[in-house]
Design a protein around this motif. Sequence first.
Motif, mmCIF file in Angstrom:
data_model
loop_
_atom_site.group_PDB
_atom_site.id
_atom_site.type_symbol
_atom_site.label_atom_id
_atom_site.label_comp_id
_atom_site.label_asym_id
_atom_site.label_seq_id
_atom_site.Cartn_x
_atom_site.Cartn_y
_atom_site.Cartn_z
ATOM 1 N N GLU A 43 0.860 -1.185 0.000
ATOM 2 C CA GLU A 43 0.000 0.000 0.000
ATOM 3 C C GLU A 43 0.899 1.239 0.000
ATOM 4 O O GLU A 43 1.985 1.237 0.587
ATOM 5 C CB GLU A 43 -0.907 -0.023 1.228
ATOM 6 N N THR A 44 0.454 2.290 -0.656
ATOM 7 C CA THR A 44 1.322 3.446 -0.841
ATOM 8 C C THR A 44 0.503 4.721 -0.941
ATOM 9 O O THR A 44 -0.736 4.690 -0.951
ATOM 10 C CB THR A 44 2.168 3.267 -2.118
ATOM 11 N N GLN A 45 1.204 5.850 -1.018
ATOM 12 C CA GLN A 45 0.591 7.143 -1.295
ATOM 13 C C GLN A 45 1.541 7.949 -2.170
ATOM 14 O O GLN A 45 2.759 7.795 -2.083
ATOM 15 C CB GLN A 45 0.263 7.888 -0.003
ATOM 16 N N GLU A 47 1.661 11.624 -5.169
ATOM 17 C CA GLU A 47 1.021 12.765 -5.812
ATOM 18 C C GLU A 47 1.238 12.664 -7.315
ATOM 19 O O GLU A 47 2.318 12.299 -7.767
ATOM 20 C CB GLU A 47 1.593 14.091 -5.300
ATOM 21 N N LYS A 84 -3.385 13.956 -4.573
ATOM 22 C CA LYS A 84 -2.659 13.084 -3.646
ATOM 23 C C LYS A 84 -3.463 11.803 -3.531
ATOM 24 O O LYS A 84 -4.666 11.838 -3.249
ATOM 25 C CB LYS A 84 -2.507 13.758 -2.290
ATOM 26 N N ILE A 85 -2.800 10.669 -3.758
ATOM 27 C CA ILE A 85 -3.501 9.388 -3.866
ATOM 28 C C ILE A 85 -3.026 8.449 -2.767
ATOM 29 O O ILE A 85 -1.820 8.250 -2.574
ATOM 30 C CB ILE A 85 -3.266 8.750 -5.253
ATOM 31 N N TYR A 86 -4.008 7.888 -2.047
ATOM 32 C CA TYR A 86 -3.747 6.854 -1.050
ATOM 33 C C TYR A 86 -4.366 5.553 -1.553
ATOM 34 O O TYR A 86 -5.547 5.524 -1.915
ATOM 35 C CB TYR A 86 -4.379 7.219 0.299
ATOM 36 N N THR A 87 -3.564 4.491 -1.597
ATOM 37 C CA THR A 87 -4.071 3.214 -2.109
ATOM 38 C C THR A 87 -4.042 2.151 -1.018
ATOM 39 O O THR A 87 -3.113 2.108 -0.191
ATOM 40 C CB THR A 87 -3.222 2.732 -3.302
ATOM 41 N N ASN A 88 -5.078 1.303 -1.024
ATOM 42 C CA ASN A 88 -5.161 0.176 -0.102
ATOM 43 C C ASN A 88 -5.610 -1.052 -0.868
ATOM 44 O O ASN A 88 -6.470 -0.964 -1.764
ATOM 45 C CB ASN A 88 -6.157 0.465 1.034
ATOM 46 N N THR A 137 -8.799 3.270 -3.973
ATOM 47 C CA THR A 137 -7.954 4.472 -4.058
ATOM 48 C C THR A 137 -8.717 5.679 -3.541
ATOM 49 O O THR A 137 -9.836 5.951 -3.986
ATOM 50 C CB THR A 137 -7.541 4.728 -5.526
ATOM 51 N N GLU A 152 -7.161 12.955 -2.960
ATOM 52 C CA GLU A 152 -7.305 14.266 -2.330
ATOM 53 C C GLU A 152 -6.812 15.322 -3.304
ATOM 54 O O GLU A 152 -5.670 15.265 -3.759
ATOM 55 C CB GLU A 152 -6.502 14.304 -1.030
#
Length: 588
Positions: free
Chosen positions: A312-314, A316, A328-332, A348, A351
């Motif tokens: 999992e990562t984040q 831009e 800004k992207i947060y992935t799970n 995903t 923001e």
Amino acid sequence: MQRKILIAFFIIMLLGILLSGFLNLTLIRTSYMDELESRLISNARLLERVVIDRGDSLTHEDLQTIAIEYGQRINLRITFIDYRGEVLADTLIDPDSVENHYDRPEITTAYEGEIGKAVRYSTTINEEMLYIALPVDFDTLELKVIRLAVNLQQIKEINQKLYNYIGVSILFGFFASLTLAYRYIRKIMEPIYEMTEVSKKIAEGDLRRRVDVSSDDEIGLLANNFNNMADRLKTMIDKLSDNNTKFKALLTSIINPIIAVDNMHHIILINPAAEKLFEVKAEDAMGKHIIEIIRNSTLEDRIKDIFENHQETQMEINIQDPEERILKIYTNLIKLENDPTRVIGIVTLLEDVTEMRKLEKMRSDFVANVSHELKTPLTSISGFVETLKSGTIEDEDTKMRFLDIIDIETERLTRLIDDILTLSEIENNSTKSIRSETYTTEAINEVTEIMRPIADGKKIDIITEVEGNLPIIYGNRDWFKQMLINLLDNAIKYTPQGGRVQINAYQKYNHVVIVVKDSGLGIPKNELPRLFERFYRVDKARSKKVIGTGLGLAIVKHIVLAFNGRIKVNSEVGKGTEFTIIIPTKIN
């Protein structure tokens, strides 16, 4: 289904009737032919006895008489044939006119000492006949074969009757069996019809429907199992519907865009915030590849890495479609509850940090610009103060010139600080400023009179074309006048001596339109997008010639926004610049 069963039943019944009919027909035909052959053989043996009993006195005429007499009695064709195949006597025709019969199959068999049999078409009498050839040994007339033949027309008639009987049986059996089968199959199909109808209603959403079938056979068991299945289905759907409602409410309440993709990178979920961000409807986005929605190759590469490494990562990314944004992207990872090691997709959360990054850059630029703008006059003032304090300057004129420079730089600092405070006040209080009535025509005329002496000093003509009864606008009157002053001041500064500045003001629909146009230096097209930024100067040469803080147009823009208006600029290098302000006359 009922039609298929009826068709299958009809085909089976038809095949059974046809098969039994044709078997019976074959059996009857075979039995009849066997009986007919036996009768012909018996009659042939009797004729053999008659010929033998007549003895050697028998002539050809006697044979012809016997053939005709006995043939008429037993209703058969009788033919006497010698060893060469020549016809000695015949019941139906003159022996002299008959062709040789040596090659007839039944005759050939008889010559070999066996009873010959044949069914064939007779070319002599043009009819199909059954032939029986009995071998005899009567040397007196060289008689070798007694042949009896019977016309098969009778058996044809019998076959035709059988065909008729079979056809009637088929029709009667078909209608009788079809009627019984239809009633029986319909009775069997009624529960199936009911289950089909109920299943259709359940599929349409009526989960309360149930099958009412009372029987102890397999259909009854099927109906009970169907009802049990419907009960469990209703329970599960109610539970899923409740969970789905809660999930949708949660998903809708989340202001951040959310997109989920499967292992093939196809979208399986998108919330309203994401629909709004990417200007797409959920029904159009579902099932599409994520790159069709977020057109960014970096995102595609990162999604591949996430699936390959299960991390999992984040991050831009910058996107250009539908408009330029910084996300800004947060992935799970999406994992199965009963098998956490199996990844079935990625959810995903996005923001939109575009404005945040712009504000950060603006703040950074603003601090840098303010530091630079403050440092320049402060350095100048500090230098001249140190020089004066050192006492090395004794000439009074020089001292006064230094003090004048210090005074000018002090005024410059004062203007800069005033502009910064004004801009800060407008930004912080634009939404809650006092929205008083502003008489547009009166305010424009006042500002024009204030700026006319400055224009006269540069021999610049100010031309006004203002409608006399412009409608009232609502907002801070001082800000409105400040906006006009800044625009006119800019126009006068960048217009060479002998030029002109024109002010037009008129009403269009429910708006007041104000146009300030000069005949000055003009602005390159590539510089126009940044014209309203703080401290932005078009070029160094232009900036050196004109004294200013670089905040005038930024203040104008924010004042226009405070009045719920909009501003446009058109310019051509060497021909001048035109600012157009459009302000609504109604309170929003």
